[in-house]
Write a protein that holds these residues in place. Structure first.
Motif, mmCIF file in Angstrom:
data_model
loop_
_atom_site.group_PDB
_atom_site.id
_atom_site.type_symbol
_atom_site.label_atom_id
_atom_site.label_comp_id
_atom_site.label_asym_id
_atom_site.label_seq_id
_atom_site.Cartn_x
_atom_site.Cartn_y
_atom_site.Cartn_z
ATOM 1 N N UNK A 110 0.809 -1.215 0.000
ATOM 2 C CA UNK A 110 0.000 0.000 0.000
ATOM 3 C C UNK A 110 0.842 1.265 0.000
ATOM 4 N N UNK A 111 2.090 1.161 0.483
ATOM 5 C CA UNK A 111 2.946 2.349 0.557
ATOM 6 C C UNK A 111 3.786 2.552 -0.701
ATOM 7 N N UNK A 112 3.540 1.741 -1.735
ATOM 8 C CA UNK A 112 4.347 1.857 -2.950
ATOM 9 C C UNK A 112 4.180 3.217 -3.610
ATOM 10 N N UNK A 113 2.958 3.781 -3.513
ATOM 11 C CA UNK A 113 2.704 5.048 -4.194
ATOM 12 C C UNK A 113 3.551 6.190 -3.678
ATOM 13 N N UNK A 114 3.749 6.268 -2.358
ATOM 14 C CA UNK A 114 4.567 7.359 -1.824
ATOM 15 C C UNK A 114 6.026 6.966 -1.649
ATOM 16 N N UNK A 115 6.349 5.702 -1.920
ATOM 17 C CA UNK A 115 7.747 5.258 -1.905
ATOM 18 C C UNK A 115 8.316 4.988 -0.542
ATOM 19 N N UNK A 116 7.517 5.170 0.536
ATOM 20 C CA UNK A 116 8.083 5.046 1.881
ATOM 21 C C UNK A 116 8.540 3.631 2.204
ATOM 22 N N UNK A 117 7.957 2.632 1.551
ATOM 23 C CA UNK A 117 8.323 1.244 1.849
ATOM 24 C C UNK A 117 9.398 0.711 0.910
ATOM 25 N N UNK A 118 9.769 1.484 -0.082
ATOM 26 C CA UNK A 118 10.787 1.028 -1.032
ATOM 27 C C UNK A 118 12.144 1.495 -0.518
ATOM 28 N N UNK A 119 12.817 0.613 0.167
ATOM 29 C CA UNK A 119 14.084 0.926 0.816
ATOM 30 C C UNK A 119 15.194 0.037 0.280
ATOM 31 N N UNK A 120 16.416 0.384 0.642
ATOM 32 C CA UNK A 120 17.542 -0.449 0.261
ATOM 33 C C UNK A 120 17.421 -1.846 0.835
ATOM 34 N N UNK A 121 16.919 -1.959 2.066
ATOM 35 C CA UNK A 121 16.755 -3.263 2.691
ATOM 36 C C UNK A 121 15.754 -4.116 1.923
ATOM 37 N N UNK A 122 14.648 -3.506 1.463
ATOM 38 C CA UNK A 122 13.654 -4.240 0.681
ATOM 39 C C UNK A 122 14.254 -4.742 -0.629
ATOM 40 N N UNK A 123 14.966 -3.877 -1.320
ATOM 41 C CA UNK A 123 15.550 -4.263 -2.607
ATOM 42 C C UNK A 123 16.604 -5.345 -2.415
ATOM 43 N N UNK A 124 17.382 -5.242 -1.342
ATOM 44 C CA UNK A 124 18.376 -6.284 -1.055
ATOM 45 C C UNK A 124 17.704 -7.624 -0.846
ATOM 46 N N UNK A 125 16.606 -7.632 -0.093
ATOM 47 C CA UNK A 125 15.885 -8.890 0.150
ATOM 48 C C UNK A 125 15.340 -9.468 -1.148
#
Length: 365
Positions: free
Chosen positions: A252-267
């Motif tokens: 749900x937070x994809x629109x504002x980008x708050x959940x798209x972090x380096x840790x998420x991308x690493x996982x």
């Protein structure tokens, strides 16, 4: 003199009984260390290491072999120095209930004075010329040593981890930004004013991305967890079909980008997502370029890469090694440094702070 690390398979021999080094060859700790020697390491006692972060304060009882015997943690109580000191005191007292503690080492982000007593500046806490050692020694009635967290982590990796036995070690920590530290000839090299190791703020792209330090194009804007998250958010904002897995994971937070972090991308990269792997590969190439610059200046034998972003392992380090080889000055005509992942993970700072406190408190007696 160098601290005797007692490695199991050392590449550099150090005579037993040498005194621990100060942070500078001509500093007061070095002078005291030169007059001291160590007894059998089994008699040196236990130390508590404390790692102060922006969100949590972690503490542990550490033995002379770098093993953590007990741990405790608390949430960081805002930025009030007195409240943070109270939390540290509570943690040490809690851990002291079952163990005989000789000394306490504090690792925190920021600049420390050359006597390891005062925090000159901390980016996460409201410490400005804070006499932290004096305040904590009054509360705890024990010897306290205050060290930079990156220096503590590098020391732990040199003593017990991936850099064990290396005579010239450079540690690079990839987190929100890029931290760094050097172990040269058995000493933490802090520079003339105690602020060496700010590797993340070498300017690698003139007029590039704006950095929090006020400059443009700093290395940490291209090779850190924040950089990885920023690149992923830009890809997601373009609504690229290759970013589907990133958008789904952000929810749900994809629109504002708050959940798209380096840790998420690493996982996601570790789970096999092609777009995330490509983003990590890009960061790895920037990492290798910066390491080549450091090699030209410092000529270490080993780079140890730690921090949360290093969880990507070879997905990050393989492109870093390739870029390092392409950009290393004198390539093909000189030995090249090894690039290794840190062995001790997020506990390195805690272990290093405890070990340094034990060795430096011994040299002061």
């Amino acid at each position: 003199m160098a601290i005797t690390p007692e490695p199991t398979t050392p590449r550099v021999r150090r005579p037993r009984g040498e005194a621990p080094a100060g942070w500078r060859t001509n500093g007061p700790l070095a002078q005291r260390a030169a007059r001291s020697s160590f007894p059998n390491p089994a008699r040196r006692g236990l130390s508590v290491g404390v790692d102060i972060g922006g969100t949590k304060v972690a503490a542990g009882v550490v033995d002379v072999h770098g093993r953590i015997l007990a741990e405790a943690r608390r949430a960081t109580p805002g930025q009030d120095p007195r409240a943070v000191e109270a939390v540290i005191s509570d943690l040490v007292r809690e851990l002291s209930g079952d163990y005989r503690i000789r000394s306490v080492g504090i690792g925190a982000a920021g600049w420390m004075d050359l006597t390891n007593s005062t925090v000159l500046f901390s980016p996460h806490l409201a410490w400005r010329n804070e006499p932290l050692r004096r305040n904590l020694e009054k509360l705890l009635r024990r010897r306290v040593t205050v060290v930079n967290d990156a220096d503590a982590a590098a020391w732990a990796e040199w003593r017990f981890g991936a850099g064990r036995g290396e005579s010239r070690l450079v540690c690079v920590t990839l987190g929100t930004g890029i931290g760094g530290a050097m172990i040269l000839g058995g000493r933490v090299e802090r520079g003339r004013h105690g602020v060496a190791g700010e590797f993340g703020h070498q300017i690698i792209v003139p007029q590039g991305h704006r950095c929090e330090c006020g400059n443009r194009g700093c290395w940490e804007q291209y090779a850190s967890g924040n950089a990885l998250g920023r690149e992923a958010r830009e890809l997601a904002a373009a609504n690229s079909p290759v970013a589907r897995a990133i958008l789904d994971a952000a929810g749900a937070d994809a629109g504002n980008g708050s959940a798209i972090t380096g840790a998420l991308v690493t996982r996601l990269a570790m789970q096999g997502d092609p777009a995330s792997r490509e983003l990590v590969d890009d960061v790895g190439q920037w990492l290798g370029l910066g390491l080549a610059n450091l090699a030209a200046a410092l000529d270490p034998g080993t780079f140890v890469i730690g921090g949360g972003l290093s969880d990507a392992g070879e997905l990050l380090l393989d492109p870093a090694r390739r870029a390092f080889g392409r950009n290393l000055t004198g390539r093909g005509f000189r030995p090249a440094a090894r690039i290794e992942r840190a062995a001790l993970g997020p506990q390195a700072g805690l272990i290093g702070a405890a070990d340094l406190s034990r060795l430096l408190s011994r040299s002061a007696t």
